[in-house]
Every structure is written in structure tokens, then in C-alpha cells.
Design a protein around this motif. Structure first.
Motif, PDB file in Angstrom:
ATOM      1  N   GLU A 189       3.783  -8.567  19.485  1.00 44.68           N
ATOM      2  CA  GLU A 189       4.896  -9.380  19.983  1.00 44.68           C
ATOM      3  C   GLU A 189       6.008  -9.527  18.940  1.00 44.68           C
ATOM      4  OE1 GLU A 189       5.703 -13.892  21.773  1.00 44.68           O
ATOM      5  OE2 GLU A 189       3.682 -13.278  21.182  1.00 44.68           O
ATOM      6  N   TYR A 190       5.608  -9.649  17.661  1.00 43.22           N
ATOM      7  CA  TYR A 190       6.587  -9.849  16.597  1.00 43.22           C
ATOM      8  C   TYR A 190       6.704  -8.626  15.684  1.00 43.22           C
ATOM      9  CZ  TYR A 190       6.679 -14.721  18.013  1.00 43.22           C
ATOM     10  OH  TYR A 190       6.835 -15.882  18.734  1.00 43.22           O
ATOM     11  N   ALA A 191       6.399  -7.464  16.223  1.00 42.01           N
ATOM     12  CA  ALA A 191       6.459  -6.240  15.412  1.00 42.01           C
ATOM     13  C   ALA A 191       7.864  -5.976  14.878  1.00 42.01           C
ATOM     14  CB  ALA A 191       5.982  -5.043  16.223  1.00 42.01           C
ATOM     15  N   GLY A 192       8.867  -6.533  15.520  1.00 45.71           N
ATOM     16  CA  GLY A 192      10.236  -6.310  15.083  1.00 45.71           C
ATOM     17  C   GLY A 192      10.560  -6.895  13.724  1.00 45.71           C
ATOM     18  N   ILE A 193       9.737  -7.828  13.228  1.00 46.88           N
ATOM     19  CA  ILE A 193      10.006  -8.423  11.918  1.00 46.88           C
ATOM     20  C   ILE A 193       9.294  -7.681  10.791  1.00 46.88           C
ATOM     21  CG2 ILE A 193      10.292 -10.693  12.990  1.00 46.88           C
ATOM     22  CD1 ILE A 193       7.611 -11.472  11.662  1.00 46.88           C
ATOM     23  N   LEU A 194       8.517  -6.659  11.122  1.00 45.73           N
ATOM     24  CA  LEU A 194       7.826  -5.904  10.080  1.00 45.73           C
ATOM     25  C   LEU A 194       8.838  -5.222   9.163  1.00 45.73           C
ATOM     26  CD1 LEU A 194       5.003  -4.227  12.205  1.00 45.73           C
ATOM     27  CD2 LEU A 194       4.663  -5.928  10.399  1.00 45.73           C
ATOM     28  N   PRO A 195       8.665  -5.329   7.857  1.00 48.43           N
ATOM     29  CA  PRO A 195       9.593  -4.647   6.951  1.00 48.43           C
ATOM     30  C   PRO A 195       9.411  -3.139   7.056  1.00 48.43           C
ATOM     31  CG  PRO A 195       7.743  -5.526   5.713  1.00 48.43           C
ATOM     32  CD  PRO A 195       7.606  -6.046   7.118  1.00 48.43           C
ATOM     33  N   PRO A 196      10.483  -2.360   7.001  1.00 50.33           N
ATOM     34  CA  PRO A 196      10.339  -0.900   7.091  1.00 50.33           C
ATOM     35  C   PRO A 196       9.594  -0.354   5.880  1.00 50.33           C
ATOM     36  CG  PRO A 196      12.583  -1.493   6.487  1.00 50.33           C
ATOM     37  CD  PRO A 196      11.888  -2.776   6.830  1.00 50.33           C
ATOM     38  N   LEU A 197       8.668   0.561   6.119  1.00 52.67           N
ATOM     39  CA  LEU A 197       7.916   1.166   5.011  1.00 52.67           C
ATOM     40  C   LEU A 197       8.733   2.250   4.326  1.00 52.67           C
ATOM     41  CD1 LEU A 197       4.304   1.506   6.471  1.00 52.67           C
ATOM     42  CD2 LEU A 197       5.399  -0.457   5.373  1.00 52.67           C
ATOM     43  N   ARG A 198       9.516   2.982   5.087  1.00 53.41           N
ATOM     44  CA  ARG A 198      10.293   4.112   4.560  1.00 53.41           C
ATOM     45  C   ARG A 198       9.409   5.007   3.684  1.00 53.41           C
ATOM     46  NH1 ARG A 198      15.470   4.248   5.493  1.00 53.41           N
ATOM     47  NH2 ARG A 198      15.862   5.648   3.740  1.00 53.41           N
ATOM     48  N   LEU A 218      -1.856  -3.445  -8.001  1.00 51.57           N
ATOM     49  CA  LEU A 218      -1.585  -2.010  -7.881  1.00 51.57           C
ATOM     50  C   LEU A 218      -0.498  -1.542  -8.846  1.00 51.57           C
ATOM     51  CD1 LEU A 218      -1.725  -1.635  -3.985  1.00 51.57           C
ATOM     52  CD2 LEU A 218      -3.513  -1.103  -5.658  1.00 51.57           C
ATOM     53  N   ALA A 219       0.420  -2.436  -9.223  1.00 51.01           N
ATOM     54  CA  ALA A 219       1.490  -2.032 -10.148  1.00 51.01           C
ATOM     55  C   ALA A 219       0.937  -1.590 -11.500  1.00 51.01           C
ATOM     56  CB  ALA A 219       2.510  -3.159 -10.317  1.00 51.01           C
ATOM     57  N   PRO A 220       0.158  -2.403 -12.209  1.00 49.21           N
ATOM     58  CA  PRO A 220      -0.365  -1.940 -13.494  1.00 49.21           C
ATOM     59  C   PRO A 220      -1.369  -0.788 -13.349  1.00 49.21           C
ATOM     60  CG  PRO A 220      -1.318  -4.067 -12.946  1.00 49.21           C
ATOM     61  CD  PRO A 220      -0.219  -3.815 -11.964  1.00 49.21           C
ATOM     62  N   ALA A 234       0.829  -1.207   0.000  1.00 55.93           N
ATOM     63  CA  ALA A 234       0.000   0.000   0.000  1.00 55.93           C
ATOM     64  C   ALA A 234       0.860   1.253   0.000  1.00 55.93           C
ATOM     65  CB  ALA A 234      -0.931  -0.011   1.206  1.00 55.93           C
ATOM     66  N   THR A 235       1.993   1.205   0.709  1.00 60.41           N
ATOM     67  CA  THR A 235       2.885   2.365   0.781  1.00 60.41           C
ATOM     68  C   THR A 235       3.620   2.584  -0.539  1.00 60.41           C
ATOM     69  OG1 THR A 235       3.195   2.030   3.154  1.00 60.41           O
ATOM     70  CG2 THR A 235       4.847   3.361   2.011  1.00 60.41           C
ATOM     71  N   ILE A 236       4.139   1.516  -1.118  1.00 57.69           N
ATOM     72  CA  ILE A 236       4.892   1.630  -2.372  1.00 57.69           C
ATOM     73  C   ILE A 236       4.049   2.296  -3.455  1.00 57.69           C
ATOM     74  CG2 ILE A 236       5.833   0.275  -4.298  1.00 57.69           C
ATOM     75  CD1 ILE A 236       6.955  -1.658  -2.189  1.00 57.69           C
ATOM     76  N   PHE A 237       2.773   1.924  -3.516  1.00 66.06           N
ATOM     77  CA  PHE A 237       1.915   2.455  -4.576  1.00 66.06           C
ATOM     78  C   PHE A 237       1.075   3.643  -4.104  1.00 66.06           C
ATOM     79  CE2 PHE A 237       2.885  -1.928  -5.788  1.00 66.06           C
ATOM     80  CZ  PHE A 237       3.477  -1.677  -7.010  1.00 66.06           C
TER      81      PHE A 237
END
Length: 291
Positions: free
Chosen positions: A83-92, A284-286, A32-35
Motif C-alpha cells: 500500500e505504501y510502496a511509493g515511499i520506498l527510497p530508490p535503490l538505483r 557494513l561500512a567498516p 544492503a544495496t549500497i554495500f
């Protein structure tokens, strides 16, 4: 022009544990962030929920993922869902990176850490220290509230509090009909393997509409696509699409909540199942292409 992405509360139904569910939701937020989606909406699919990772869990993890890193500890603290929020990929996210510019400035989220006298507050907005700002007239803020800060310069610090919506991806919970009924919904698209195939010709027509009006794209859940969630027979998806066009083909009005188009964006899929987070990227890409 806005972009809204709709995912069901049952999106993590196939996850074996909390870690896997969290990881999956991280890539939903990242897509969602990338697009450049403006809203990521979690709509209810209680029949599809397994009970472990319901809409509340999904919404909390997505909200945390969309929170700027410099605010997460202060805004969320310790929660079992994270609990596992540390594995979330950074949105930047571009709206979270700030700006060194001394020109027009950039907007960042902040959190009010202290309400002082004479209309001033201290705000943590990711700089080295919380900064003291004037509260604009007719704007009331409370301690712990998230606000929008316009930063013009960091050295020296020049910033002001603005009465604008929070920048970045907004996470909401609402039903499909409400999300599709927004005035700024734009082109309302149901992503489904049973929809019409996305072709170069169709994309050429669709791109102009999306660029002009924006779009709202809804996705289903693992092993439970939109037809199953809506109670529509897979063979009747074409009829539901016709109903969106002319409203007179015998389809129950409650079956389709108001899509303009049912679209298959992976028309020749090589895997038996396309996961929801994969479908987000493939769709979302196309649809983000311009004329």
C-alpha cells in the motif's frame, strides 16, 4: 566471494503503522544495496513478531524494493502489503541501471511477456518496448518468469537471453542455521552490542578474511537483539563466541547456530537503542573496507 545480510522476521515489530514499517524496510534494502550484498535473508523470529508485520510482509516489501522499477507493475500488480510502496527510497542498484556500452555489455532483469514459436520469447527488460529474443538451448522459460538479459547496445538494440542468476539483490527466507551453513557463507558475524568491540587492529585482521572469503552478517530486531532471539543470556555471549572457536565450553550447541564472531560495531553508542537499519550501515561500512 559473496556477502549475505540476515535480518529477522520481527524487524518491523516496533512500527506503529504500515507506512512506518515500509519506510524502515526500504532503508534495510538500501543499506544492503549500497554495500553490494548478494543476498538479503529474512530468518524467522516468530516469538518477536507482533502479528501485524510478520515475515511474509517483510519479505514481500523487500522483494518489491529489490525489483527493478521498470518491472514492478508487471511483476507485482496491486497487493495490500504494498500500500505504501511509493515511499520506498530508490535503490538505483548498479545492476538495474543498464548500459549504453557496445562492448562486453551489462546484465538486467527482464520478465517474459510472451512465449512464441521457434524458441523465441518477448521480454520486457526496461527498454522502450519488449524485445524478441532467442531462448538458449536447454533453457525453458514461461510467461511471467523473470530472466537475465545481457544488453550490448540500445541503439540499435542488441541483446540476448542468458541462463545466469538474476542480477541484483536476492531476497530469501530461511532459518539462521541454513544461512550460516552455506558453503559460501564466508566469515559468519553476529552484530550485537554484547559482542567484542570492533577496533582498528581487529578490522585490519578481519578485512583480509572478508575480502578473501566473503561474509554473512546477522542482525537482531528492535528491543530484541540476537541473544534474545537465540535464547542466549547476554552475559553468555562471550562464551558463545568461544564455543565457535573451540566448541568445548559448556554452551549448548543449539544456542549459537554457528557464528565465527560476535561483533559490536558501535562500541560507544550515544543512543540507548541502535535501530536495525542504522546497525546495517554502521556494520557494513567498516566491514566493506579493503586491506
Amino acid at each position: 566471494m559473496t556477502v549475505s545480510v540476515l535480518v529477522p522476521s520481527s524487524i518491523s515489530r516496533e512500527a506503529e503503522d504500515k507506512r512506518e514499517a515500509t519506510h524502515k524496510l526500504g532503508y534495510v534494502a538500501r543499506a544492503a544495496t549500497i554495500f553490494r550484498a548478494d543476498r538479503l535473508v529474512v530468518y524467522p523470529d516468530r516469538d518477536g513478531e507482533t502479528g501485524r508485520f510478520d515475515g511474509g510482509f517483510v519479505s514481500i516489501v523487500l522483494r518489491y524494493a529489490a525489483t527493478p522499477p521498470y518491472l514492478r507493475n508487471e511483476a507485482w500488480g496491486m497487493r495490500d502489503e504494498l500500500e505504501y510502496a511509493g515511499i520506498l527510497p530508490p535503490l538505483r542498484a548498479m545492476s538495474q541501471t543498464g548500459s549504453e556500452s557496445t562492448g562486453s555489455g551489462s546484465s538486467r532483469q527482464g520478465i517474459v511477456t510472451e512465449v512464441g514459436p521457434e524458441g523465441r520469447v518477448r521480454v520486457n527488460c526496461g527498454l522502450q518496448h519488449p524485445i524478441s529474443l532467442n531462448v538458449p538451448p536447454n533453457m525453458a522459460v514461461e510467461e511471467g518468469e523473470r530472466v537475465t538479459v545481457r544488453i550490448y547496445s540500445r541503439r540499435p538494440v542488441r541483446a540476448k537471453l542468458v541462463d545466469d542468476p538474476l542480477p541484483g539483490l536476492s531476497i530469501e527466507q530461511t532459518d539462521l542455521q541454513a544461512a550460516l551453513g552455506r558453503e559460501d557463507a564466508g566469515v559468519r558475524i553476529a552484530a550485537s552490542r554484547f559482542g567484542e568491540q570492533l577496533t582498528v587492529g581487529r578490522l585490519e585482521t578481519l578485512a583480509g578474511r572478508v575480502q578473501r572469503d566473503g561474509m554473512t552478517v546477522a542482525f537482531g530486531a528492535p528491543e530484541r537483539g540476537l541473544p534474545a532471539i537465540l535464547g542466549i543470556e547476554e552475559s553468555a555471549v562471550g562464551a558463545a563466541q568461544d564455543a565457535a572457536v573451540d566448541g568445548d565450553n559448556g554452551v549448548e550447541p543449539t544456542a549459537d547456530p554457528g557464528f565465527d564472531l560476535w561483533l559490536n560495531t558501535v562500541p560507544d553508542q550515544g543512543s540507548e537503542v541502535v535501530r536495525t537499519e542504522e546497525a546495517l550501515f554502521a556494520t557494513l561500512a567498516p566491514l566493506s573496507l579493503r586491506e
